[in-house]
Scaffold this active site. Structure first.
Site, PDB file in Angstrom:
ATOM      1  N   ASP A  93      75.494 -19.519 -89.391  1.00  0.00           N
ATOM      2  CA  ASP A  93      74.098 -19.958 -89.253  1.00  0.00           C
ATOM      3  C   ASP A  93      73.868 -21.209 -90.099  1.00  0.00           C
ATOM      4  OD1 ASP A  93      71.381 -20.121 -88.772  1.00  0.00           O
ATOM      5  OD2 ASP A  93      70.859 -18.605 -90.260  1.00  0.00           O
TER       6      ASP A  93
ATOM      7  N   GLU B 255      65.425 -26.762 -90.545  1.00  0.00           N
ATOM      8  CA  GLU B 255      65.090 -25.680 -89.616  1.00  0.00           C
ATOM      9  C   GLU B 255      64.752 -24.407 -90.370  1.00  0.00           C
ATOM     10  OE1 GLU B 255      65.866 -22.124 -87.038  1.00  0.00           O
ATOM     11  OE2 GLU B 255      66.794 -22.716 -88.919  1.00  0.00           O
TER      12      GLU B 255
END
Length: 457
Positions: free
Chosen positions: A247, A281
């Site tokens: 991730d 993000e």
């Protein structure tokens, strides 16, 4: 491109990003040297391949932690690891000391969602301990604060009870008491002790707002018409608690690998391809929101579609294809912008031909960088390997892996290093990403003309 782009092409970039994290305190988060080094590396790779590379400076506001400690002071002193919730209120100088209260068990995961869960308990002046409930932790905090609690500790119930997740107050104005997260294992031990005798805790939970500037990195083909630009993106940053290799370095590396395979042909594509590696993000889509918000309407309308990729090499993952028409979602789920169903079909057709299993995934189920494009009415699609979900027996039968375990036990944890990745998933998903990018670089005729001009109300 699918035939010549392999997981190994992404792996070499992943090794570099993993090394960058290791050299920078195990993180590649926005505002850290690890992120800056990651962006420099990606820019060097894409520039050397002949792309038109440019960086967009993105202002952001973050929450910097000053103190996050939890100490059991009675009946026996010990430390408990706690992570401050971003943007929640702080404790007084020197912290606060209070007794612990655990709401009475209710059906399902609704403990602490109602004031009735605390009937007869001394909530006033306490620290409340709750499992994250189906009503949401904002509501749980509101209930506890309304009964006079001074602070709240919260935990997520997962098959990895030693994991700890930093939470985010999405609506800071709704929070009136300090909140921090603890592990499930610690929470269960505290709850057992509180059932036998009074437990007292001292909490020191403090942080402050900081401003900074991060980077969105773009690489565009030299050739191709820009009136129907194809965009493909992934976020480059990690959370502050993890290296972020699944991730989301895996997806960023897949896009770099795709770009390098496309590079020798970039003057021949019919439609311009713009690769995007987003900053911030993990601070809730700041980079992609800034980009879409600041595009002139005429430029926004030139974007034919946006492809987004997240967690594509999860060690116990499922291959989720974003469901553009919501046909496989619960009734009432809204579809994506017009054309999103076309993007979905391209991925599904590829996996059908390859004999690879997949499942449909609600576009809104996992927040990521496709959301601002979706809000602007631009067709979206992509792949996701699963976040905090638990693999079912049916999924284990189809995809392999272990039923009853998280898709990625290292999600947002320090163990999200290169050793966390599933090489088979990477080998299967990287060619699919390359295929979709190459397909749309040559043909977007089945997408609505005008991109964002097709915006839904």
């Amino acid at each position: 491109m699918a035939g010549s782009t392999r997981g190994g092409d992404a792996w070499r970039h992943l090794r570099v990003l993993d090394q960058i994290a290791a050299r920078n305190g195990g993180v590649r988060a926005t505002g850290t040297p690890g992120f800056e080094a990651s962006a420099r590396y990606a820019a060097q790779v894409l520039t050397a391949a002949g792309y038109r590379v440019h960086q967009q400076q993105v202002p952001y506001t973050d929450y910097r932690v000053d103190a996050e400690s939890a100490t059991v002071t009675a009946p026996a002193a010990r430390q408990v690891r706690a992570l401050v919730m971003r943007w929640s209120p702080v404790t007084p100088p020197g912290g606060l000391d209070a007794h612990l209260v655990v709401p009475r068990a209710t059906t399902g995961d609704t403990a602490g969602c109602s004031a009735a869960d605390y009937d007869g308990l001394p909530v006033a002046g306490s620290i409340v301990l709750v499992q994250r409930g189906s009503c949401g932790y904002t509501a749980q905090q509101r209930v506890a604060a309304g009964l006079g609690a001074r602070a709240m500790l919260i935990y997520l119930s997962t098959p990895s009870p030693n994991n700890i997740y930093r939470l985010h107050a999405f609506n800071p104005q709704a929070f009136t008491i300090p909140v921090a997260s603890v592990t499930q294992a610690q929470a269960e031990q505290l709850a057992q002790e509180a059932a036998q005798h009074q437990v007292r805790l001292r909490l020191d939970l403090r942080g402050h707002e900081v401003a900074g500037v991060t980077t969105n990195l773009f690489a565009e083909t030299r050739g191709g018409s820009d009136d129907r630009t194809v965009m493909a993106g992934a976020h480059l940053d990690s959370v502050t608690e993890a290296p972020g290799i699944n991730d989301n370095a895996a997806a960023a590396a897949a896009l770099m690998a795709t770009a390098l395979r496309l590079a020798p042909h970039q003057d021949k594509v019919r439609h311009k391809v713009r690769f995007a590696l987003w900053g911030a993000e993990e601070l809730i889509d700041i980079g992609s929101n800034y980009y879409v918000r600041n595009l002139p309407p005429a430029e926004r309308a030139k974007i034919a579609l946006y492809l987004n990729f997240e967690l594509i090499a999860a060690p116990n993952g499922v291959r989720f294809v974003l469901d553009g028409d919501a046909s496989e979602q619960p009734p009432g789920t809204p579809p994506g912008p017009a054309g999103s169903q076309v993007v979905e079909k391209v991925f599904k057709d590829y996996f059908d031909r390859a004999g690879l299993p997949y499942e449909s995934h609600d576009l809104r189920a996992v927040g990521s960088d496709h959301e601002p494009f979706m809000a602007a009415g631009i067709p979206v699609g992509g792949l996701n390997g699963g976040v905090l979900g638990v693999k079912t027996a049916a999924q284990a039968a189809r995809f392999g892996g272990t039923a009853g375990q998280l898709y990625d036990p290292c999600y947002h944890q320090p163990c999200d290093t290169i050793s966390n990745l599933d090489r088979r998933a990477l080998d299967e998903n990287v060619p699919a990403i390359a295929w979709a990018v190459g397909r749309f670089a040559l043909d977007v005729s089945d997408l609505p003309a005008g991109g964002a001009q097709e915006q839904r109300p």
